[in-house]
Design a protein around this motif. Structure first.
Motif, PDB file in Angstrom:
ATOM      1  N   GLY A 113      39.491 -34.863  48.826  1.00 46.67           N
ATOM      2  CA  GLY A 113      38.506 -35.607  48.049  1.00 46.67           C
ATOM      3  C   GLY A 113      37.990 -34.826  46.855  1.00 46.67           C
ATOM      4  O   GLY A 113      37.324 -35.372  46.007  1.00 46.67           O
ATOM      5  N   ALA A 114      38.243 -33.538  46.790  1.00 43.89           N
ATOM      6  CA  ALA A 114      37.805 -32.730  45.639  1.00 43.89           C
ATOM      7  C   ALA A 114      38.800 -31.602  45.427  1.00 43.89           C
ATOM      8  O   ALA A 114      38.984 -30.760  46.292  1.00 43.89           O
ATOM      9  CB  ALA A 114      36.410 -32.176  45.882  1.00 43.89           C
ATOM     10  N   GLY A 115      39.455 -31.599  44.303  1.00 45.02           N
ATOM     11  CA  GLY A 115      40.440 -30.570  43.999  1.00 45.02           C
ATOM     12  C   GLY A 115      41.782 -30.893  44.629  1.00 45.02           C
ATOM     13  O   GLY A 115      41.871 -31.625  45.594  1.00 45.02           O
ATOM     14  N   GLY A 116      42.848 -30.389  44.031  1.00 41.88           N
ATOM     15  CA  GLY A 116      44.188 -30.619  44.557  1.00 41.88           C
ATOM     16  C   GLY A 116      44.803 -31.897  44.013  1.00 41.88           C
ATOM     17  O   GLY A 116      44.271 -32.538  43.111  1.00 41.88           O
ATOM     18  N   ALA A 117      45.935 -32.262  44.570  1.00 42.60           N
ATOM     19  CA  ALA A 117      46.651 -33.454  44.113  1.00 42.60           C
ATOM     20  C   ALA A 117      45.928 -34.709  44.575  1.00 42.60           C
ATOM     21  O   ALA A 117      45.445 -34.790  45.701  1.00 42.60           O
ATOM     22  CB  ALA A 117      48.071 -33.445  44.647  1.00 42.60           C
ATOM     23  N   ALA A 118      45.857 -35.690  43.669  1.00 42.73           N
ATOM     24  CA  ALA A 118      45.236 -36.968  43.988  1.00 42.73           C
ATOM     25  C   ALA A 118      46.109 -38.079  43.407  1.00 42.73           C
ATOM     26  O   ALA A 118      46.731 -37.915  42.356  1.00 42.73           O
ATOM     27  CB  ALA A 118      43.828 -37.045  43.402  1.00 42.73           C
ATOM     28  N   LEU A 119      46.142 -39.202  44.106  1.00 43.55           N
ATOM     29  CA  LEU A 119      46.952 -40.349  43.701  1.00 43.55           C
ATOM     30  C   LEU A 119      46.031 -41.484  43.292  1.00 43.55           C
ATOM     31  O   LEU A 119      45.134 -41.860  44.037  1.00 43.55           O
ATOM     32  CB  LEU A 119      47.847 -40.794  44.854  1.00 43.55           C
ATOM     33  CG  LEU A 119      48.660 -42.072  44.640  1.00 43.55           C
ATOM     34  CD1 LEU A 119      49.757 -41.835  43.597  1.00 43.55           C
ATOM     35  CD2 LEU A 119      49.268 -42.544  45.953  1.00 43.55           C
ATOM     36  N   ALA A 120      46.263 -42.028  42.071  1.00 39.81           N
ATOM     37  CA  ALA A 120      45.502 -43.177  41.577  1.00 39.81           C
ATOM     38  C   ALA A 120      46.422 -44.384  41.533  1.00 39.81           C
ATOM     39  O   ALA A 120      47.573 -44.276  41.134  1.00 39.81           O
ATOM     40  CB  ALA A 120      44.966 -42.891  40.180  1.00 39.81           C
ATOM     41  N   GLU A 121      45.905 -45.557  41.934  1.00 38.42           N
ATOM     42  CA  GLU A 121      46.695 -46.781  41.906  1.00 38.42           C
ATOM     43  C   GLU A 121      45.841 -47.905  41.366  1.00 38.42           C
ATOM     44  O   GLU A 121      44.658 -48.003  41.665  1.00 38.42           O
ATOM     45  CB  GLU A 121      47.189 -47.125  43.312  1.00 38.42           C
ATOM     46  CG  GLU A 121      48.169 -48.277  43.381  1.00 38.42           C
ATOM     47  CD  GLU A 121      47.523 -49.659  43.398  1.00 38.42           C
ATOM     48  OE1 GLU A 121      48.108 -50.584  42.812  1.00 38.42           O
ATOM     49  OE2 GLU A 121      46.434 -49.799  43.969  1.00 38.42           O
ATOM     50  N   GLY A 122      46.443 -48.748  40.519  1.00 41.40           N
ATOM     51  CA  GLY A 122      45.743 -49.895  39.962  1.00 41.40           C
ATOM     52  C   GLY A 122      46.546 -50.494  38.821  1.00 41.40           C
ATOM     53  O   GLY A 122      47.752 -50.258  38.715  1.00 41.40           O
ATOM     54  N   SER A 123      45.867 -51.238  37.965  1.00 44.40           N
ATOM     55  CA  SER A 123      46.567 -51.755  36.797  1.00 44.40           C
ATOM     56  C   SER A 123      46.921 -50.578  35.891  1.00 44.40           C
ATOM     57  O   SER A 123      46.265 -49.542  35.922  1.00 44.40           O
ATOM     58  CB  SER A 123      45.696 -52.757  36.041  1.00 44.40           C
ATOM     59  OG  SER A 123      44.634 -52.085  35.392  1.00 44.40           O
ATOM     60  N   LEU A 124      47.960 -50.738  35.077  1.00 45.64           N
ATOM     61  CA  LEU A 124      48.367 -49.652  34.191  1.00 45.64           C
ATOM     62  C   LEU A 124      47.223 -49.239  33.278  1.00 45.64           C
ATOM     63  O   LEU A 124      46.965 -48.048  33.099  1.00 45.64           O
ATOM     64  CB  LEU A 124      49.588 -50.061  33.369  1.00 45.64           C
ATOM     65  CG  LEU A 124      50.091 -49.038  32.348  1.00 45.64           C
ATOM     66  CD1 LEU A 124      50.463 -47.719  33.006  1.00 45.64           C
ATOM     67  CD2 LEU A 124      51.262 -49.612  31.558  1.00 45.64           C
ATOM     68  N   ALA A 125      46.503 -50.208  32.721  1.00 48.74           N
ATOM     69  CA  ALA A 125      45.393 -49.885  31.815  1.00 48.74           C
ATOM     70  C   ALA A 125      44.311 -49.079  32.538  1.00 48.74           C
ATOM     71  O   ALA A 125      43.814 -48.078  32.009  1.00 48.74           O
ATOM     72  CB  ALA A 125      44.806 -51.163  31.230  1.00 48.74           C
ATOM     73  N   ALA A 126      43.953 -49.480  33.762  1.00 43.93           N
ATOM     74  CA  ALA A 126      42.924 -48.766  34.514  1.00 43.93           C
ATOM     75  C   ALA A 126      43.396 -47.376  34.926  1.00 43.93           C
ATOM     76  O   ALA A 126      42.642 -46.398  34.850  1.00 43.93           O
ATOM     77  CB  ALA A 126      42.508 -49.577  35.744  1.00 43.93           C
ATOM     78  N   VAL A 127      44.655 -47.262  35.338  1.00 37.10           N
ATOM     79  CA  VAL A 127      45.197 -45.961  35.734  1.00 37.10           C
ATOM     80  C   VAL A 127      45.239 -45.020  34.535  1.00 37.10           C
ATOM     81  O   VAL A 127      44.892 -43.843  34.642  1.00 37.10           O
ATOM     82  CB  VAL A 127      46.588 -46.109  36.397  1.00 37.10           C
ATOM     83  CG1 VAL A 127      47.290 -44.768  36.537  1.00 37.10           C
ATOM     84  CG2 VAL A 127      46.445 -46.784  37.750  1.00 37.10           C
ATOM     85  N   ARG A 128      45.623 -45.548  33.360  1.00 41.72           N
ATOM     86  CA  ARG A 128      45.621 -44.707  32.160  1.00 41.72           C
ATOM     87  C   ARG A 128      44.211 -44.211  31.848  1.00 41.72           C
ATOM     88  O   ARG A 128      44.023 -43.056  31.465  1.00 41.72           O
ATOM     89  CB  ARG A 128      46.186 -45.476  30.971  1.00 41.72           C
ATOM     90  CG  ARG A 128      47.694 -45.583  30.990  1.00 41.72           C
ATOM     91  CD  ARG A 128      48.216 -46.313  29.776  1.00 41.72           C
ATOM     92  NE  ARG A 128      49.658 -46.177  29.673  1.00 41.72           N
ATOM     93  CZ  ARG A 128      50.393 -46.849  28.816  1.00 41.72           C
ATOM     94  NH1 ARG A 128      49.835 -47.688  27.962  1.00 41.72           N
ATOM     95  NH2 ARG A 128      51.700 -46.677  28.779  1.00 41.72           N
ATOM     96  N   SER A 129      43.207 -45.060  32.029  1.00 42.33           N
ATOM     97  CA  SER A 129      41.808 -44.634  31.816  1.00 42.33           C
ATOM     98  C   SER A 129      41.413 -43.555  32.811  1.00 42.33           C
ATOM     99  O   SER A 129      40.758 -42.579  32.453  1.00 42.33           O
ATOM    100  CB  SER A 129      40.859 -45.829  31.949  1.00 42.33           C
ATOM    101  OG  SER A 129      41.047 -46.735  30.908  1.00 42.33           O
TER     102      SER A 129
END
Length: 149
Positions: A113-129
């Motif tokens: 939850g803090a530091g290290g690798a994290a994965l983001a998922e969502g719309s391309l526009a939201a993920v880019r933000s």
């Protein structure tokens, strides 16, 4: 003159030598660069290539008409990059103690939850933000992949 827009194309092509070259040649010969290009899994003799690019609507139509005519191509789908149906995932390496930035429409998966690798998922526009915010917070590595339209 029409302003250029950002587009995402998913191209389903034959799993054989030359498919990627044929696709990139269409864009190159028309002076259009990729924002990104990635390949997906291969099954039943074909694979998916995700291409993000910038072009006018007229140029986009010309490109996709030509791509669809390639012998190696089975199917082409395209949407504007800011269309909420364009889904993406990104991996970011966050500094120790930094939590993933909260961006509307983005789901994060992270080990601690803090530091290290994290994965983001969502719309391309939201993920880019979210990736932009993570970079501003000190993220050192990112990779974004279009998942589907």
């Amino acid at each position: 003159m029409t302003a250029d827009e950002h587009w995402v194309a998913l191209v389903r092509g034959a799993d054989r030598p030359g498919t990627l070259t044929a696709l990139t040649s269409v864009f190159s010969s028309r002076g259009v660069s990729f924002d990104s290009l990635s390949t997906g899994s291969v099954d039943a003799g074909s694979g998916t290539i995700a291409v993000t690019f910038c072009a006018s609507e007229r140029r986009r139509t010309q490109l996709l008409r030509t791509v669809a005519r390639l012998a190696e191509v089975r199917d082409v789908q395209v949407r504007r990059a800011d269309d909420p149906l364009v889904r993406a995932a990104a991996v970011v390496e966050l500094p120790e103690g930094v939590r993933p930035p909260q961006v509307s429409g983005v789901l994060w998966a992270a080990g601690s939850g803090a530091g290290g690798a994290a994965l983001a998922e969502g719309s391309l526009a939201a993920v880019r933000s979210a990736v932009s915010a993570a970079l501003a917070a000190g993220a050192t590595t990112t990779a974004t992949v279009v998942l589907g339209l």
